[in-house]
Write a protein that holds these residues in place. Structure first.
Motif, PDB file in Angstrom:
ATOM      1  N   PHE A  36     134.602  59.808 -28.811  1.00  0.00           N
ATOM      2  CA  PHE A  36     134.472  58.697 -27.793  1.00  0.00           C
ATOM      3  C   PHE A  36     134.932  59.445 -26.582  1.00  0.00           C
ATOM      4  O   PHE A  36     136.281  59.614 -26.450  1.00  0.00           O
ATOM      5  CB  PHE A  36     135.365  57.716 -28.247  1.00  0.00           C
ATOM      6  CG  PHE A  36     134.983  57.129 -29.637  1.00  0.00           C
ATOM      7  CD1 PHE A  36     133.921  56.459 -29.908  1.00  0.00           C
ATOM      8  CD2 PHE A  36     135.796  57.540 -30.718  1.00  0.00           C
ATOM      9  CE1 PHE A  36     133.486  56.130 -31.196  1.00  0.00           C
ATOM     10  CE2 PHE A  36     135.390  56.974 -31.852  1.00  0.00           C
ATOM     11  CZ  PHE A  36     134.191  56.391 -32.210  1.00  0.00           C
ATOM     12  N   LYS A  37     133.966  59.813 -25.556  1.00  0.00           N
ATOM     13  CA  LYS A  37     134.348  60.487 -24.462  1.00  0.00           C
ATOM     14  C   LYS A  37     135.767  59.833 -23.449  1.00  0.00           C
ATOM     15  O   LYS A  37     136.489  60.279 -23.307  1.00  0.00           O
ATOM     16  CB  LYS A  37     133.260  60.789 -23.562  1.00  0.00           C
ATOM     17  CG  LYS A  37     132.430  61.766 -24.549  1.00  0.00           C
ATOM     18  CD  LYS A  37     131.363  62.351 -23.487  1.00  0.00           C
ATOM     19  CE  LYS A  37     130.571  63.573 -24.127  1.00  0.00           C
ATOM     20  NZ  LYS A  37     129.599  64.001 -23.426  1.00  0.00           N
ATOM     21  N   PHE A  71     133.411  66.966 -22.596  1.00  0.00           N
ATOM     22  CA  PHE A  71     134.281  66.334 -21.989  1.00  0.00           C
ATOM     23  C   PHE A  71     135.525  66.032 -22.800  1.00  0.00           C
ATOM     24  O   PHE A  71     136.750  66.298 -22.134  1.00  0.00           O
ATOM     25  CB  PHE A  71     133.566  65.029 -21.642  1.00  0.00           C
ATOM     26  CG  PHE A  71     134.183  64.091 -20.748  1.00  0.00           C
ATOM     27  CD1 PHE A  71     134.232  64.265 -19.376  1.00  0.00           C
ATOM     28  CD2 PHE A  71     135.019  63.054 -21.165  1.00  0.00           C
ATOM     29  CE1 PHE A  71     134.511  63.475 -18.257  1.00  0.00           C
ATOM     30  CE2 PHE A  71     135.591  61.975 -20.310  1.00  0.00           C
ATOM     31  CZ  PHE A  71     135.354  62.155 -18.844  1.00  0.00           C
ATOM     32  N   SER A  72     135.550  65.840 -23.971  1.00  0.00           N
ATOM     33  CA  SER A  72     136.398  65.462 -24.828  1.00  0.00           C
ATOM     34  C   SER A  72     137.488  66.645 -24.990  1.00  0.00           C
ATOM     35  O   SER A  72     138.546  66.426 -24.852  1.00  0.00           O
ATOM     36  CB  SER A  72     136.370  64.711 -26.231  1.00  0.00           C
ATOM     37  OG  SER A  72     135.436  63.600 -25.981  1.00  0.00           O
ATOM     38  N   ALA A 116     139.559  60.691 -22.772  1.00  0.00           N
ATOM     39  CA  ALA A 116     139.881  60.709 -21.508  1.00  0.00           C
ATOM     40  C   ALA A 116     141.128  59.731 -21.254  1.00  0.00           C
ATOM     41  O   ALA A 116     142.322  60.193 -20.764  1.00  0.00           O
ATOM     42  CB  ALA A 116     138.896  60.757 -20.270  1.00  0.00           C
ATOM     43  N   LEU A 117     141.001  58.488 -21.561  1.00  0.00           N
ATOM     44  CA  LEU A 117     142.060  57.520 -21.387  1.00  0.00           C
ATOM     45  C   LEU A 117     143.329  57.948 -22.173  1.00  0.00           C
ATOM     46  O   LEU A 117     144.354  57.826 -21.478  1.00  0.00           O
ATOM     47  CB  LEU A 117     141.638  56.222 -21.772  1.00  0.00           C
ATOM     48  CG  LEU A 117     140.472  55.636 -20.628  1.00  0.00           C
ATOM     49  CD1 LEU A 117     140.209  54.328 -21.185  1.00  0.00           C
ATOM     50  CD2 LEU A 117     141.407  55.286 -19.112  1.00  0.00           C
ATOM     51  N   THR A 118     143.266  58.402 -23.522  1.00  0.00           N
ATOM     52  CA  THR A 118     144.429  58.823 -23.999  1.00  0.00           C
ATOM     53  C   THR A 118     145.146  59.754 -23.335  1.00  0.00           C
ATOM     54  O   THR A 118     146.314  59.691 -23.227  1.00  0.00           O
ATOM     55  CB  THR A 118     143.884  59.347 -25.526  1.00  0.00           C
ATOM     56  OG1 THR A 118     142.956  58.230 -25.928  1.00  0.00           O
ATOM     57  CG2 THR A 118     145.115  59.494 -26.696  1.00  0.00           C
ATOM     58  N   VAL A 123     145.456  63.683 -31.370  1.00  0.00           N
ATOM     59  CA  VAL A 123     144.636  62.520 -31.435  1.00  0.00           C
ATOM     60  C   VAL A 123     143.282  62.677 -30.890  1.00  0.00           C
ATOM     61  O   VAL A 123     142.338  62.635 -31.612  1.00  0.00           O
ATOM     62  CB  VAL A 123     145.442  61.425 -30.630  1.00  0.00           C
ATOM     63  CG1 VAL A 123     144.225  60.154 -30.850  1.00  0.00           C
ATOM     64  CG2 VAL A 123     146.689  60.688 -31.501  1.00  0.00           C
ATOM     65  N   ILE A 124     142.970  63.430 -29.807  1.00  0.00           N
ATOM     66  CA  ILE A 124     141.821  63.696 -29.259  1.00  0.00           C
ATOM     67  C   ILE A 124     140.838  64.544 -30.336  1.00  0.00           C
ATOM     68  O   ILE A 124     139.981  64.360 -30.477  1.00  0.00           O
ATOM     69  CB  ILE A 124     141.769  64.005 -27.747  1.00  0.00           C
ATOM     70  CG1 ILE A 124     142.200  63.296 -27.025  1.00  0.00           C
ATOM     71  CG2 ILE A 124     140.207  64.604 -27.528  1.00  0.00           C
ATOM     72  CD1 ILE A 124     142.686  63.753 -25.682  1.00  0.00           C
ATOM     73  N   VAL A 125     141.583  65.715 -30.613  1.00  0.00           N
ATOM     74  CA  VAL A 125     140.884  66.503 -31.586  1.00  0.00           C
ATOM     75  C   VAL A 125     140.459  65.970 -32.827  1.00  0.00           C
ATOM     76  O   VAL A 125     139.480  66.254 -33.271  1.00  0.00           O
ATOM     77  CB  VAL A 125     141.747  67.774 -31.719  1.00  0.00           C
ATOM     78  CG1 VAL A 125     141.174  68.789 -32.671  1.00  0.00           C
ATOM     79  CG2 VAL A 125     141.910  68.516 -30.284  1.00  0.00           C
TER      80      VAL A 125
END
Lengths: 508, 621
Positions: free
Chosen positions: B26-27, B115-116, B31-33, B18-20
């Motif tokens: 959305f930084k 960051f992400s 991080a929250l995910t 999901v992050i990638v």
């Protein structure tokens, strides 16, 4: 009658070629779109065939048969089984992405795409032919356009490389031709009628004394193409000289013709001959793997690194074949597929860099990840596939080959256990890691180099090859049964035949 | 909960994807995910631990389920879940530390352009590590073994613009490849004889198999994997360099979890390593020697992260030693407590680095005043590591010493006691230099934000109290669940308890005299023992030896091969080509292009053929 899907796959690039012939040469974009469409149709049809193949039934499917010269037993006869189907899919993927990788081609574009499509028609033909005559015919159709493509559109010492490649391949195929004709005559005498049908020829009981020399001819003929050491030098030189799409096809698919031919026209017809010569293949393939990887380590040109890495990786294919067991040959075919995708990815990326930077020299190109992050990610995925990282396609293939060769009980020269060769081959994964990571470190990592600030990252159509090829590597790496189950259906009858063959000692 | 165990590795994997692919821009969301996925995995792990305490699964009756990943005739590879107390303990450690490290990283990596990406890597790592922990067969173990190696590679080289970082990550990967090579050969040998990779099936089959030579070979080959992964001598060279990665990564991967995977593998395949005496001995001595080598090197290093890297290597050596002498319980117990206090030490070091932007301990000083939380949590971590009563390290280290002593491995016992002394010394050397003493000029340190200090406090709590669960003070504890064959409740050995405490206090005292009170001059000592200092400072020159082997041997052979390829092999084939061409050039003179010549040749040929045909007719020959 069912839709003749294989003939459609074969004719799709040819139809594209005919359409391109009618397009004026200055309409470059139109030509490229036509080529993309033609190969795209081929890809879609290949996927349909791949998905539609009935694994439970097995055997040759989607068959078509039209007698042609009945006197000599020649027929247009096509079909695919578990071994050839992945190769058809591989070819379709590589040529489709290859067209997009050639989007920046501006020199004699029309002719370039015509030859490219002709070449790929030949390759498709080899993989779907069930008739030895057409098998050989398509084989030659694939070789000749290569000469023109490298000679005209190549770089670094292109005339030399084109001539070298063509001579190696033609001399090799001459050996194979002698073998094929010899076998044809022998079978004709035994059967009482002439035929080039591969399945029928496979039912003939060839004498061991006949099998040994003919398998050797096949080994030379197809081994050149694999390429088996020491007949490998056409390949690094050819890779370096060839334009991007041709390198992709060349390393991605053409080499597989050799290994495929060796299995189809070698092991399948002459299991005893294969058993006799397997030790030789095993010894030479270790040279391929270890020596090829070590030579790759000291190259300065990115394309030479990939060229020698192909020599090294195709050594694994030969090791799988030499194992002559289920895992070995399953792995060999899987490795053919995996290496084809991986190396096509490498060449697409290097082509992209070379087109923009006009150099491929390691050490001159540095820190490219700053300017070309997407290319760097693609290269990283390719590199990880190359060093056999789990989760990517190559790992499964290599793992099967290793298991196949490791579980083989045979002693060569009276003291050298086959397992020792297997261990040496497994050691190849260490050397591979060294050269792959060395290239990634020097070329893509490190501080930003302002000399390359003008380079732009891959975008638009340039992304097609990267995305498609990376996706394929990951898909079949995470869910290998999609690939291996199909291959296994094709390999099992072959292994049954090998196991039924007489146990004769190997050459060593 | 156990039936949901498969979610534990899957959730972080989903977070990675999901992050990638979706929310990289959305930084905070990235991080929250990552943190949310990890938190759920952590909760499930706690649930599993709870069920195990209720008796949901034991070492003898684990819960196992799987799907076929690849199924060929004669080769069945499974993707499976194996939950027993051993796995549950590890699941708890990994998810817990990973969660805290992720929270900490929100503060530590604040403002970093990647960051992400950083959080996506952490998620990928967690997924791979958890996949390794729940593996029910050697193949799956190997699969994730390599993937955690990949994540380690990516994260060490996170600052890829730094040449030292990309040098270090390459070194880490290649060194680990040697381990993987051995590991792979080992499992091939197992497959060759037993035809399976499954832990349970192998555990049944191995004791019935009596070919000692074979089991020795297979065991030692498999053990090469842990030697590399857990940074044991002689494949330890990558770990100190791995400190080039961001400090949260060092805490998570290179201290608490991934490097412990080697120990975990030995525990998981305990049957194999204990089927033959020799293999167990190799495990114990590799561990013991590594503990000693690392501790001696750590005495003189001046980079705070490297000191702790050698400390990690040394403590992992302890764990392997415990496993080698036969105590699975002691080894795994120390793994658990060590994960807490070593993660704490690293995160505290990260807090210091975050404040001072320095890593050389002699360029810092007096941080006690400006960074109280960091200081006192570090002191707790150091005390735990030194093995001071009643902190966690005391109990777990004691069990290892007792195990070595009761098994009659007196040499290892002595060696381990010596290491305990050195450990206390080098840890407090660092503490006194960094937090006591005078502040150097230009040092404007301030305490780190809450996202960083809260994980420190939580870990400090665990560093103090986690030891009790395995101590002789409790009736049912760690030892009642995690064991080999049958539970071994620890018996308090007061002699060892006292001797190890005395040694630890002596180490701390000596450190205080030299670096705290400065009544003994460090410089004078260094002058006095210059050769030894140089040898230790240069890590016994092992790196240099490897570099020499690669540069002078491997590369020269490769260059020779390349020359051979370009000149000999190519020369022969080109020579054949030239020969053909030369022959062609000679033959060319026949093609004169003159019609008369051709006519003459044709006429001559006709005459000869006619004569040849005529000979029989004439009745000759």
């Amino acid at each position: 009658m069912d839709f003749p899907i294989l003939t459609a796959i074969l004719l799709a690039p040819l139809a594209g070629l005919l359409v391109i012939l009618t397009i004026p040469a200055r309409e470059e974009l139109l030509i490229k779109i036509t080529a993309a469409l033609a190969t795209g149709v081929g890809l879609v049809l290949s996927i349909i065939a791949y998905v539609g193949y009935d694994k439970a039934a097995g055997g040759m499917q989607f068959t078509e048969y039209y007698p042609w010269v009945e006197k000599f037993g020649i027929a247009y006869s096509v079909g695919v089984d578990g071994m050839s189907l992945p190769m058809v899919l591989l070819t379709a993927i590589v040529i489709f992405t290859g067209v997009f990788a050639s989007w920046d081609m501006h020199y004699r574009t029309k002719e370039f795409f015509c030859f490219l499509l002709l070449l790929v028609t030949g390759v498709f033909g080899v993989f779907i032919a069930r008739d030895l005559f057409f098998f050989y015919f398509f084989f030659e159709v694939a070789v000749v356009p290569m000469y023109v493509l490298i000679g005209v559109w190549g770089s670094t010492r292109k005339e030399y490389a084109a001539m070298k490649l063509t001579l190696y391949l033609l001399v090799g195929s001459a050996f194979a031709l002698v073998g094929i004709i010899w076998m044809y005559l022998y079978a004709k005498a035994k059967l009482g009628f002439a035929t080039f049908d591969i399945a029928t020829l496979g039912t003939v009981a060839y004498d061991v004394s006949f099998q040994i020399p003919v398998f050797f001819l096949m080994l030379i003929g197809f081994g050149v193409l694999v390429p088996m050491w020491p007949m490998h030098l056409w390949s690094p030189d050819g890779h370096v000289a060839a334009p991007t799409a041709v390198s992709m096809l060349h390393a991605g698919v053409l080499m597989k013709l050799g290994a495929y031919g060796l299995i189809r026209a070698g092991v399948f017809f002459f299991p005893e001959g294969a058993k006799y010569w397997a030790p030789l293949i095993a010894v030479l393939c270790i040279v391929n793997v270890v020596y090829g990887a070590m030579v790759a380590m000291v190259q300065r040109d990115l394309k030479f690194v990939i060229g020698y890495s192909s020599v090294s990786h195709m050594g694994y294919v030969l090791l799988g074949i030499a194992s002559l067991n289920l895992f070995g040959i399953d792995g060999a075919v899987a490795q053919m597929f995996a290496h084809g995708i991986m190396t096509a990815l490498f060449f697409a990326l290097v082509g992209n860099v070379y087109h923009k930077a006009h150099t491929r020299e390691i050490g001159v190109l540095t820190g490219l990840a700053h300017q070309m992050p997407k290319v760097a990610v693609g290269f990283m995925i390719g590199g990880l596939a190359s060093l056999g990282l789990p989760g990517l396609n190559n790992f499964v293939a290599e793992f099967l080959i290793f298991i196949g060769s490791f579980t083989k009980d045979q002693v060569l020269f009276g003291f050298l256990h086959f397992r020792v060769l297997s261990v040496l081959a497994i050691f190849g994964v260490v050397i591979t890691a060294i050269y792959v990571l060395r290239v990634i470190q020097r070329t893509f990592m490190g501080p930003r180099d302002p000399r390359w600030d003008h380079l732009s990252d891959a975008k638009g159509v340039e992304l097609v090859p990267i995305v498609v090829l990376c996706f394929t590597l990951i898909l079949f790496g995470m869910v290998p049964s999609l690939l291996i189950d199909v291959i296994n259906v094709g390999v099992e009858p072959l292994i049954a035949k090998v196991n039924a063959a007489a146990e004769i000692g190997g050459i060593f | 909960m156990i039936e949901n165990a498969w979610l534990i590795p899957v959730l972080p994997a989903v977070a990675f994807v999901v992050i990638v692919f979706l929310i990289r821009q959305f930084k905070m969301l990235s991080a929250l995910t990552a943190i949310a996925a990890m938190a759920v995995s952590f909760i499930i792990s706690v649930g599993i631990v709870w069920e195990i305490i209720q008796g949901g699964a034991t070492m003898k009756k684990p819960v196992e389920y799987f799907v076929n990943w690849l199924d060929l005739p004669g080769l069945n590879i499974q993707a499976g879940i194996l939950i027993d107390p051993l796995a549950a303990a590890m699941l708890f450690v990994v998810t817990f530390v990973a969660l805290l490290v992720m929270i900490y990283s929100v503060g530590y990596m604040h403002g970093d352009p990647g960051f992400s990406v950083f959080f996506s890597y952490l998620s990928l790592f967690s997924a791979s590590m958890l996949g390794l922990v729940v593996a029910n067969n050697y193949f799956q173990m190997f699969f994730f073994w390599e993937l955690v190696g990949l994540c380690s590679y990516l994260l060490i080289g996170y600052y890829f613009h730094k040449p030292s970082a990309v040098q270090a990550n390459k070194k880490a990967f290649i060194t680990n490849r040697w381990g993987d090579f051995g590991f792979m050969l080992g499992i091939f040998f197992l497959f060759l004889v037993f035809g399976t990779f499954n832990f349970g099936e192998l555990a049944k089959a191995i004791p019935k198999y009596d070919n000692v030579a074979f089991l020795t070979l297979a065991g030692i080959l498999v053990f090469i994997g842990p030697i590399a992964k857990s940074a044991q001598f002689p494949l330890h060279v990558w770990l100190p360099d791995a400190m080039e990665g961001p400090t949260p990564v060092s805490a998570l991967i290179h201290a608490a979890t991934m490097v412990a995977a080697g120990v975990y593998l030995v525990a998981r395949g305990f049957v194999l390593f204990h089927s033959v005496e020799t293999v167990a001995l190799v495990v114990a001595w590799v561990g013991g020697l590594s503990a000693l080598i690392a501790a001696t090197i750590a005495l003189v290093q001046d980079d705070c992260k490297r000191i702790m890297a050698f400390s990690t290597m040394s403590q992992l050596g302890y764990m392997l030693m415990a496993l080698g002498v036969g105590s699975l319980t002691a080894g795994m117990f120390h793994l658990t407590t060590h994960a807490f206090f070593k993660a704490l030490m690293f995160l505290a070091a990260g807090s210091v680095i975050h404040a001072t932007h320095k890593q050389n301990i002699f360029e810092m000083g007096g941080l006690r005043k400006s960074m109280p939380i960091t200081t006192w949590t570090t002191v707790i971590g150091a005390l735990a590591l030194a093995g001071i009563f009643p902190l966690a390290g005391f109990w777990s280290k004691d069990e290892i010493l007792v195990a070595a002593y009761t098994e009659g491995a007196y040499a290892l016992f002595g060696l381990a006691s010596l290491v305990a002394f050195m450990t206390a010394f080098y840890m407090f050397r660092m503490v006194f230099v960094v937090f006591w003493g005078d502040e150097p000029e230009g040092q404007h340190a301030h305490e780190s934000p809450l996202t960083m200090t809260i994980p420190l406090i939580i870990l400090a709590f665990f560093s103090i109290f986690s030891g009790f669960i395995g101590s002789p003070l409790v009736e049912t504890g760690f030892f009642s669940y995690v064991y080999y064959k049958y539970p071994h409740p620890p018996e308090p050995n007061y002699m060892i308890m006292i001797s190890s405490t005395v040694l630890a206090l002596a180490g701390i005292g000596l450190a205080w005299l030299i670096y705290g009170k400065k009544s003994i001059s460090a410089e004078a000592l260094k002058q006095r023992f210059q050769p030894i200092h140089t040898l230790l400072y240069n890590k016994f020159y092992i790196d240099e030896l490897y570099l020499w082997l690669f540069d002078k041997v491997m590369l020269n052979i490769s260059t020779a091969f390349n020359w051979n390829d370009r000149h000999i092999v190519d020369g022969i084939f080109d020579g054949i080509g030239d020969l053909t061409r030369a022959a062609g050039a000679r033959l060319r003179f026949i093609h004169t292009g003159s019609l008369q010549n051709y006519a003459l040749v044709i006429f001559a040929a006709v005459v000869i053929i006619m004569l040849w045909m005529a000979v029989p007719a004439l009745g000759g020959i």
